[in-house]
Design a protein around this motif. Structure first.
Motif, short mmCIF file in Angstrom:
data_model
loop_
_atom_site.label_atom_id
_atom_site.label_comp_id
_atom_site.label_asym_id
_atom_site.label_seq_id
_atom_site.Cartn_x
_atom_site.Cartn_y
_atom_site.Cartn_z
N SER A 148 1.02 -1.38 0.11
CA SER A 148 -0.11 -0.13 -0.10
C SER A 148 0.85 1.14 0.00
N ILE A 149 1.96 1.32 0.44
CA ILE A 149 2.77 2.38 0.60
C ILE A 149 3.32 2.85 -0.91
N PHE A 150 3.47 1.83 -1.71
CA PHE A 150 3.93 1.98 -3.08
C PHE A 150 2.59 2.93 -3.76
N PHE A 151 1.25 2.61 -3.37
CA PHE A 151 0.18 3.16 -4.13
C PHE A 151 0.39 5.11 -3.73
N GLY A 152 0.62 5.17 -2.43
CA GLY A 152 1.20 6.56 -2.02
C GLY A 152 2.35 7.15 -2.85
N MET A 153 3.13 6.32 -2.89
CA MET A 153 4.46 6.76 -3.65
C MET A 153 4.12 7.26 -5.16
N VAL A 154 3.43 6.37 -5.73
CA VAL A 154 2.97 6.55 -7.39
C VAL A 154 2.27 7.78 -7.27
N CYS A 201 -2.73 4.74 6.37
CA CYS A 201 -1.61 5.22 7.17
C CYS A 201 -0.39 5.01 6.13
N ARG A 202 -0.43 3.76 5.62
CA ARG A 202 0.70 3.52 4.66
C ARG A 202 0.70 4.23 3.51
N VAL A 203 -0.43 4.33 2.90
CA VAL A 203 -0.66 5.12 1.68
C VAL A 203 -0.21 6.60 1.77
N LEU A 204 -0.64 7.12 3.09
CA LEU A 204 -0.25 8.65 3.17
C LEU A 204 1.25 8.76 3.42
N GLN A 205 2.02 7.68 4.15
CA GLN A 205 3.33 7.74 4.33
C GLN A 205 4.07 7.47 3.15
N GLY A 206 3.56 6.69 2.01
CA GLY A 206 3.92 6.64 0.68
C GLY A 206 3.92 8.00 0.02
N ILE A 207 3.09 8.82 0.22
CA ILE A 207 2.95 10.12 -0.48
C ILE A 207 4.17 10.87 0.07
N ALA A 208 4.22 10.88 1.27
CA ALA A 208 5.39 11.70 2.06
C ALA A 208 6.76 11.16 1.58
N GLN A 209 6.79 9.96 1.67
CA GLN A 209 8.37 9.44 1.31
C GLN A 209 8.45 9.57 -0.26
N GLY A 210 7.27 9.43 -0.85
CA GLY A 210 7.80 9.74 -2.53
C GLY A 210 8.10 11.20 -2.63
#
Length: 517
Positions: A148-154, A201-210
């Motif tokens: 799910s974290i990769f969805f946010g990073m994308v 939380c992991r999606v939002l974290q992915g956006i921040a880390q992206g």
């Protein structure tokens, strides 16, 4: 002296053009203005046209000439540009630690002794009082949580890539790192509520880390001299493999001694401290740094005079779509992130299922490959700059060499893992080498976009990372489905698919990748 030498360089470039016929002053002025207008139009297109080897050597000669014109006594490793690389190195360690810790703690978070009755809910049990709560999540749900974290990073790539050339990176990276760290602190509480909240939380974290991982590349457009790009970027990018090494090394002990929630708390607090330090230590432009020596400022700005424009022009989208070298970088990034994400996500699971070790030994064995990857990445950066500065190989050859090593070496060791490993030690060695040799790409495809078009580097990195992360999402989801449907032959199918995929892409695009365009 520097201004006179740069004047000679410009005059030599002008002398390559046809001279105007003798005439009056007005005719000569008109001819010069005409040539200036033509040069201004051609300069934008030359970034996106593939050049042959002669043009690449001319570009390298220009880099050499510029660096010979610079001050001789310039701070080396103990300088602000290397200090910036160290800071970004730690930023990457933190975001990778926050991203990877769930891969290992998932072993302690999930009850694997009984079948899940409610796969979409968190049926809370206790392992040691409330220190290690356990949840009944199916393999499908676990795969969705891990990916799910990769969805946010994308989602973050294109906006961050475009805004990186407009807004200060000091604010973008600092605030994004702080957000990712706060979300890391909230994940244990979110797990008690349910798997759905963990995914959010992991999606939002992915956006921040992206935003952090993509935006940082724009920094080197103004901070990295051409002959130091390899070592500066490799120092920075090596944090992406040092983070998992630290996580896998210490997380098992933390889970045993303090409970798995403490893993998220420790890395979350460290990230908050680092993000606050970032706002005080970083400056977007070296010319604005109040404590940097004038010699280092002159060295950086003079070496980048021919590359960095004061304002980025509109994006040449059509030229990008027609650029074969850019497509080669995109396809390489897809293959790189496909393999990197697959190995990083499922190495602890592979070791746990195949080798039957406890969580502490799992962390130690999994961390070994990241230590090797860290060493290989640093060595690759130093070696690429050495080959470039000594003119042993052309820039094109250097980028092709390290890209090829980063793509084909893991394939070779994965094949050895499938067909030659017959013991515990051989399995660990081949798995570690397959993971670690990916780091050769640090001095190949991962920096190649900076050679192609420095003015659009941030946006190009966003595009290549976006396509690559799609590969990461596909690889994680595919591996989860294979593990769920065919547990007995799952690993052979997963690694065989990775080997065939990377080999096929390399055959199709090896002739397109160039060091300059």
């Amino acid at each position: 002296m520097i201004s006179r030498l740069h004047s000679k360089t410009r005059n030599s470039n002008v002398s390559e053009e046809p001279r105007a016929e003798p005439g009056d002053a007005s005719e000569q002025g008109t001819a010069l203005r005409g040539r200036s207008s033509e040069n201004a139009q051609l300069s934008e297109h030359v970034k996106w046209e593939a050049v042959d080897e002669d043009q690449t050597h001319q570009q390298e000669d220009k880099y050499q000439m510029e660096n010979q014109c610079l001050p001789k006594k310039v701070p080396g490793f103990c300088s602000f540009r290397y200090g910036l690389a160290v800071i970004l190195h730690f930023c990457n360690i933190v975001i990778m630690a926050q991203r990877m810790c769930l891969n290992l703690t998932m072993v302690a978070m999930v009850n694997t002794t009984e079948l899940p009755h409610l796969p979409n809910e968190s049926a809370v049990e206790t392992l040691d009082d409330v220190k290690n709560p356990v949840y009944s999540w199916s393999l499908d749900i676990q795969g969705l949580i891990l990916s799910s974290i990769f969805f946010g990073m994308v989602m973050a790539q294109i906006p961050v890539g475009y805004l990186s050339g407009i807004y200060p990176m000091k604010r973008i990276i600092g605030s994004s790192l702080l957000l990712s760290s706060v979300l890391s602190l909230l994940i244990p509480s979110a797990a008690q509520v349910g798997a759905a909240l963990v995914i959010v939380c992991r999606v939002l974290q992915g956006i921040a880390q992206g935003a952090v991982s993509t935006g940082q590349h724009e920094i080197w457009v103004k901070w990295a001299p051409p002959l130091e790009r390899g070592r500066l970027t490799s120092m920075t990018l090596s944090g992406f493999v040092m983070g998992p090494f630290i996580v896998l090394l210490v997380s098992g002990f933390i889970c045993d001694l303090l409970g798995w929630p403490m893993v998220f708390y420790i890395f979350g607090i460290f990230g908050c401290v680092l993000s606050l330090s970032w706002f005080f230590l970083f400056y977007d432009d070296p010319k604005d740094h109040p404590y940097m020596s004038s010699s280092e400022k002159d060295y950086i700005t003079s070496s980048l005079t021919q590359q960095v424009s004061s304002r980025r022009q509109s994006l040449p989208i059509k030229a990008m779509l027609k650029s074969l070298p850019l497509w080669a970088i995109i396809l390489n990034s897809f293959a790189f992130i496909w393999s990197n994400n697959l190995l990083a996500t499922y190495t602890p699971t592979f070791i746990s299922i195949v080798l039957h070790v406890n969580i502490r030994e799992n962390g130690l064995l999994s961390s070994f490959s990241y230590l090797l990857a860290y060493i290989f990445g640093i060595v690759a950066g130093q070696l690429s700059d050495f080959l470039h500065s000594r003119k042993i190989f052309s820039l094109v050859t250097i980028r092709k060499l390290f890209t090829t090593l980063g793509i084909l070496s893991p394939v070779i060791f994965i094949m050895c893992l499938l067909y030659l490993s017959s013991s515990f030690h051989s399995t660990i060695i081949f798995l570690a080498l397959a993971n670690s040799t990916l780091s050769f790409s640090f001095s190949g495809l991962l920096i190649n976009a900076l050679d192609i078009a420095p003015s659009y580097y941030g946006f190009l990195k966003a595009i290549t990372a976006l396509i690559g992360m799609i590969g990461g999402l596909i690889s994680s989801a595919t591996a989860g489905l294979i593990l769920n449907q065919d547990p007995e032959n799952a690993w052979h199918k997963i690694f065989s698919l990775m080997e065939k995929f990377r080999t096929g892409l390399k055959k199709q695009k090896s002739h397109d990748c160039k060091g300059d365009m």
